[in-house]
Motif scaffolding. Structure first.
Motif, short mmCIF file in Angstrom:
data_model
loop_
_atom_site.label_atom_id
_atom_site.label_comp_id
_atom_site.label_asym_id
_atom_site.label_seq_id
_atom_site.Cartn_x
_atom_site.Cartn_y
_atom_site.Cartn_z
N ILE A 299 0.86 -1.17 0.00
CA ILE A 299 0.00 0.00 0.00
C ILE A 299 0.89 1.22 0.00
CG2 ILE A 299 -1.63 1.36 1.38
CD1 ILE A 299 -2.78 -1.33 2.35
N ILE A 300 0.66 2.10 -0.92
CA ILE A 300 1.40 3.36 -0.91
C ILE A 300 0.45 4.40 -0.33
CG2 ILE A 300 2.58 5.08 -2.29
CD1 ILE A 300 3.26 2.77 -4.22
N LEU A 301 0.69 4.71 0.88
CA LEU A 301 -0.24 5.54 1.66
C LEU A 301 0.28 6.98 1.69
CD1 LEU A 301 -2.66 5.75 3.66
CD2 LEU A 301 -1.05 5.13 5.48
N ALA A 302 -0.51 7.89 1.15
CA ALA A 302 -0.11 9.30 1.17
C ALA A 302 -1.04 10.04 2.13
CB ALA A 302 -0.20 9.89 -0.23
N THR A 303 -0.53 10.42 3.26
CA THR A 303 -1.35 11.12 4.25
C THR A 303 -0.46 11.96 5.16
OG1 THR A 303 -2.96 10.84 6.03
CG2 THR A 303 -1.31 9.12 5.79
N ASP A 304 -1.08 12.99 5.73
CA ASP A 304 -0.32 13.78 6.71
C ASP A 304 -0.55 13.28 8.13
OD1 ASP A 304 -2.90 14.45 6.94
OD2 ASP A 304 -2.64 16.61 6.54
N ASN A 305 -1.46 12.25 8.22
CA ASN A 305 -1.78 11.66 9.52
C ASN A 305 -2.32 12.69 10.50
OD1 ASN A 305 -2.13 9.63 11.32
ND2 ASN A 305 0.04 9.47 11.93
N MET A 306 -3.10 13.67 9.98
CA MET A 306 -3.72 14.66 10.86
C MET A 306 -5.14 14.21 11.14
SD MET A 306 -1.76 17.07 11.73
CE MET A 306 -0.20 17.83 11.34
N LEU A 307 -5.28 13.46 12.19
CA LEU A 307 -6.57 12.85 12.50
C LEU A 307 -7.53 13.87 13.09
CD1 LEU A 307 -8.14 10.15 12.69
CD2 LEU A 307 -7.18 9.94 15.00
N ALA A 308 -8.78 13.89 12.64
CA ALA A 308 -9.81 14.73 13.25
C ALA A 308 -11.08 13.89 13.35
CB ALA A 308 -10.04 15.99 12.42
N GLY A 309 -11.44 13.52 14.54
CA GLY A 309 -12.63 12.70 14.71
C GLY A 309 -12.27 11.36 15.32
N ARG A 310 -13.27 10.47 15.33
CA ARG A 310 -13.03 9.19 15.98
C ARG A 310 -13.15 8.08 14.93
NH1 ARG A 310 -16.25 8.31 21.43
NH2 ARG A 310 -15.39 6.29 20.93
N PRO A 311 -12.05 7.55 14.57
CA PRO A 311 -12.09 6.47 13.57
C PRO A 311 -12.51 5.15 14.20
CG PRO A 311 -9.84 6.89 14.23
CD PRO A 311 -10.69 7.88 15.01
N LEU A 312 -13.02 4.23 13.42
CA LEU A 312 -13.35 2.89 13.89
C LEU A 312 -12.08 2.13 14.19
CD1 LEU A 312 -16.13 2.02 11.30
CD2 LEU A 312 -16.43 2.67 13.69
N PHE A 313 -11.10 2.33 13.30
CA PHE A 313 -9.78 1.71 13.50
C PHE A 313 -8.80 2.81 13.82
CE2 PHE A 313 -11.88 -1.36 10.88
CZ PHE A 313 -11.38 -2.59 11.29
N THR A 314 -8.02 2.62 14.85
CA THR A 314 -6.90 3.53 15.03
C THR A 314 -5.83 3.13 14.04
OG1 THR A 314 -5.81 2.10 16.62
CG2 THR A 314 -7.39 3.71 17.50
N LEU A 315 -4.83 4.00 13.90
CA LEU A 315 -3.76 3.69 12.96
C LEU A 315 -3.06 2.40 13.36
CD1 LEU A 315 -2.16 4.53 10.50
CD2 LEU A 315 -0.72 5.98 11.95
N GLU A 316 -2.91 2.20 14.69
CA GLU A 316 -2.22 1.00 15.17
C GLU A 316 -3.00 -0.26 14.80
OE1 GLU A 316 -2.59 3.77 16.98
OE2 GLU A 316 -0.46 4.36 16.79
N GLN A 317 -4.33 -0.16 14.99
CA GLN A 317 -5.17 -1.32 14.66
C GLN A 317 -5.10 -1.62 13.17
OE1 GLN A 317 -8.76 0.22 16.36
NE2 GLN A 317 -8.69 -1.21 18.10
N ALA A 318 -5.17 -0.55 12.40
CA ALA A 318 -5.09 -0.75 10.95
C ALA A 318 -3.75 -1.35 10.56
CB ALA A 318 -5.31 0.58 10.23
N THR A 319 -2.70 -0.92 11.25
CA THR A 319 -1.37 -1.47 10.99
C THR A 319 -1.35 -2.96 11.27
OG1 THR A 319 -0.44 0.66 11.65
CG2 THR A 319 1.08 -1.21 11.53
N GLU A 320 -1.98 -3.33 12.40
CA GLU A 320 -2.08 -4.75 12.75
C GLU A 320 -2.78 -5.52 11.62
OE1 GLU A 320 -0.96 -6.88 15.11
OE2 GLU A 320 0.34 -5.12 15.48
N LEU A 321 -3.86 -4.90 11.16
CA LEU A 321 -4.64 -5.51 10.07
C LEU A 321 -3.74 -5.76 8.85
CD1 LEU A 321 -7.66 -6.19 10.07
CD2 LEU A 321 -8.06 -4.05 8.84
N ALA A 322 -2.94 -4.73 8.57
CA ALA A 322 -2.04 -4.83 7.41
C ALA A 322 -1.01 -5.91 7.65
CB ALA A 322 -1.37 -3.49 7.15
#
Lengths: 293, 368
Positions: free
Chosen positions: B220-243
């Motif tokens: 996955i080539i992920l282009a993001t500034d990682n500026m989170l606003a709001g409450r995601p279902l998956f945190t970045l860590e969880q998504a990383t685990e998923l990956a």
């Protein structure tokens, strides 16, 4: 009285309506002019009679031209020489079988001879042999002669008219009126030789039945069969203009050769392409013979 | 070279022979010919003999041409083929372009699209997909190796993201949930965007498809500034685990990384935030075996290509595949030449052949 002669008579009857009745007879009678004939009686002049046959004294007496009629001191004999090989089963230029034209021409001449009190005989045959039929002066006999010609079919032997002419030259001593029923024969030296002999001995007339054209505008349609070899002739090839041209040239040369051969011997000739032409051409033949002499 | 329907040859030849015999028999139908005498008037002419010879030649040539035509058509009908069995190589790398299109990214998205385009230009044969996300993710196009299509899509995206008017339409569906820049959700969506990404092992027994998916490397080539606003279902860590579970490498691009290595020591309030974001992405990238790059990084493109291509563990070979290549050109070409020859010969075949034959038959009948 047979059917073939009936047809000839009806044809002559129609012809008689167009030309004076005695015309043909007069032409025929003039053939043997001066051949030791005795005076018989007088009859009315009809066009075609020899002017020198007019009895001027009788004419002066009655006020209308009269002709001296003669009785033959000896019966003349008309000898028909015909080819009964399978060439005659082929078509003439007009599209009818050549034998039909020959039957008509022979019938007309035979009836003229009978009317004149002459006898008629026939020499006919093919490459295999020649037959001579005796001279008789009856219609029944003439009918029988015509049947020999009418019987010609493709199952007959190939034609060789020259051999029939050679037979006549070899077997007939007395002077005859000889009528040759010929077709587009080639005037080769063999034919020229026998014609010269016959001409020296007899009165010769030549009836030319014109063969079907093989090229040009009047050429036969469909498939042609060469009756001599019983092989197909690819007449459609002559649709090629160059070939048609060389055919026309060759035909002209051939006709010239025959005409030269006959004219050098003073033989009158007439060409017949259809049965409708028979009467007129026979008349012309007799007239040419009279004038040519 | 082989004939696929070789049995057509004897069958066709038998049929041709049957037709010839039938035609031969039918010669019995007689058209009575015109009898002519003194045919030598025509047949003795040199021109006629010449014409006859040339006609015979043409007839023979026509018969030969006809035979050639029949045989070549039969050969063509018998389908000459060359058989070859090939083992197709399957490209076994899938790449998901995963683009954050939140408001904070819009300014840099065009530049990111440029990097994506460069990347796509370097790949050969890999399957590429693209997903954009803000608060919800939208798959722009699924995995495909149609590079022309991919290039078109990227160009369309570049154009859309470059102008605010079109961008609204283009971004439709990316804002279905509350919040913005839900990076974890976006990454999870991208991970899930691979076909049967999670359960390959479990499903491998089920069918060929999942088995085929098994040996593929996923990036996955992920282009993001990682500026989170709001409450995601998956945190970045969880998504990383998923990956990680899905054995997917994440290569992260950060447009807000300006190359300073020590974010923590910055005095301004903004920088720790930026630093945290960069650190999060770095962790994600390294946890999944990927890499982290600043957008400006010169070596990013070359490095990603190298690394993605290095993930090829083993060449994936498909099942041996038998392929038949038809070679109708030669027989059909010969047939065309024969047909042309027939046309050029202009032999009036049917009429004359029938006529000649019927005369022969007629003569046979008359004179047995």
């Amino acid at each position: 009285m047979g059917s073939l002669l009936t047809a000839v008579k009806s044809k002559m009857h129609i012809f008689a309506h167009r030309k004076a009745r005695g015309l043909l007879e007069g032409e025929y009678a003039s053939i043997f002019r001066g051949n030791g004939l005795d005076f018989d009686d007088l009859r009315d002049y009809v066009p075609g009679d020899e002017v020198r046959d007019i009895d001027w004294k009788a004419t002066a007496r009655t006020g209308k031209p009269l002709i001296k009629r003669y009785v033959a001191t000896r019966r003349q004999q008309l000898l028909l020489v015909a080819d009964t090989g399978r060439n005659m089963a082929a078509l003439a230029e007009g599209g009818e079988p050549k034998k039909d034209l020959a039957v008509m021409a022979m019938g007309v001449l035979g009836l003229l001879a009978l009317g004149h009190g002459d006898s008629v005989s026939l020499v006919h045959g093919d490459v295999a042999g020649t037959a001579a039929l005796p001279a008789k002066g009856t219609e029944h006999h003439v009918e029988m002669l015509l049947r020999h010609m009418d019987a010609v079919g493709l199952d007959h032997e190939p034609s060789d008219l020259t051999s029939q002419l050679e037979y006549v030259a070899a077997h007939y001593r007395q002077r005859l009126l000889l009528v040759v029923i010929a077709d587009d024969v080639l005037a080769d030296p063999r034919l020229a030789k026998v014609v010269r002999r016959l001409q020296a001995q007899h009165e010769v007339l030549w009836v030319h039945i014109v063969d079907a054209a093989l090229a040009g505008p009047r050429a036969v349609q469909g498939t042609a069969l060469d009756v001599a070899g019983m092989k197909p002739v690819l007449a459609f090839l002559a649709q090629d203009p160059a070939l048609a041209h060389s055919y026309a040239e060759a035909m002209a040369a051939r006709a010239r050769g025959l005409a030269e051969m006959l004219s050098t011997h003073g033989i009158a000739t007439a060409s017949i392409a259809t049965t409708g032409e028979v009467m007129g051409q026979i008349f012309l033949l007799l007239e040419r013979h009279r004038r040519g002499r | 070279m082989a004939l696929k329907y070789w049995w057509l040859l004897p069958l066709g030849l038998a049929a041709v022979a049957a037709v010839v015999i039938l035609l031969w028999r039918r010669q019995g139908i007689v058209i009575s010919p015109t009898p002519v005498a003194h045919a030598e008037r025509l047949t003795e002419l040199p021109a006629y003999k010449q014409a006859l010879a040339s006609y015979r030649k043409r007839l023979v040539a026509a018969v030969v041409a006809l035979a050639v035509l029949a045989v070549s058509l039969l050969v063509a009908a018998a389908r000459p083929v060359s058989e070859s069995s090939t083992v197709p190589e399957q490209f076994n790398r899938d790449i998901m372009l995963c683009l954050d299109v939140s408001g904070s990214m819009l300014d840099t998205d065009v530049a990111i699209m440029g990097v994506f385009s460069q990347l796509v230009g370097k790949f050969q044969g890999e399957r590429i997909a693209m997903t954009i996300f803000d608060s919800s993710a939208v798959m722009v196009f699924p995995l495909t190796d149609d590079y022309e299509f991919v290039a078109g899509e990227l160009a369309a995206a570049t154009k859309a993201l470059g102008s605010a008017d079109i961008a609204i339409d283009y971004l439709a569906g990316t804002h279905e949930a509350d919040g913005s820049s839900l990076i974890g959700d976006g990454l999870a969506s991208c991970v899930k965007g691979f076909p049967a990404a999670e359960n390959t092992a479990a499903k491998s027994a089920v069918g060929d498809n999942s088995a085929a998916e098994k040996g593929r490397s996923r990036s996955i080539i992920l282009a993001t500034d990682n500026m989170l606003a709001g409450r995601p279902l998956f945190t970045l860590e969880q998504a990383t685990e998923l990956a990680k579970t899905a054995n997917t490498r994440v290569y992260a691009f950060n447009p807000n990384d300006y190359g300073s290595s020590d974010y923590g020591s910055n005095e301004f309030g903004m920088f720790p935030l930026l630093g945290d974001a960069a650190v999060g992405l770095k962790q994600t990238a390294s946890a999944t075996g990927g890499a982290y790059y600043a957008l400006e990084s010169e070596e990013a493109v070359a490095s990603i290509v190298e690394k993605v291509q290095a993930t090829e563990a083993s060449r994936l070979l498909g099942a041996p595949h038998k392929s038949l290549v038809d070679h109708p050109g030669v027989p059909l070409g010969i047939a065309a030449v024969a047909l042309l020859a027939l046309a050029l010969l202009r032999v009036p075949t049917s009429a004359t052949a029938r006529a000649t034959a019927s005369v022969s038959a007629w003569v046979r009948r008359v004179r047995p």
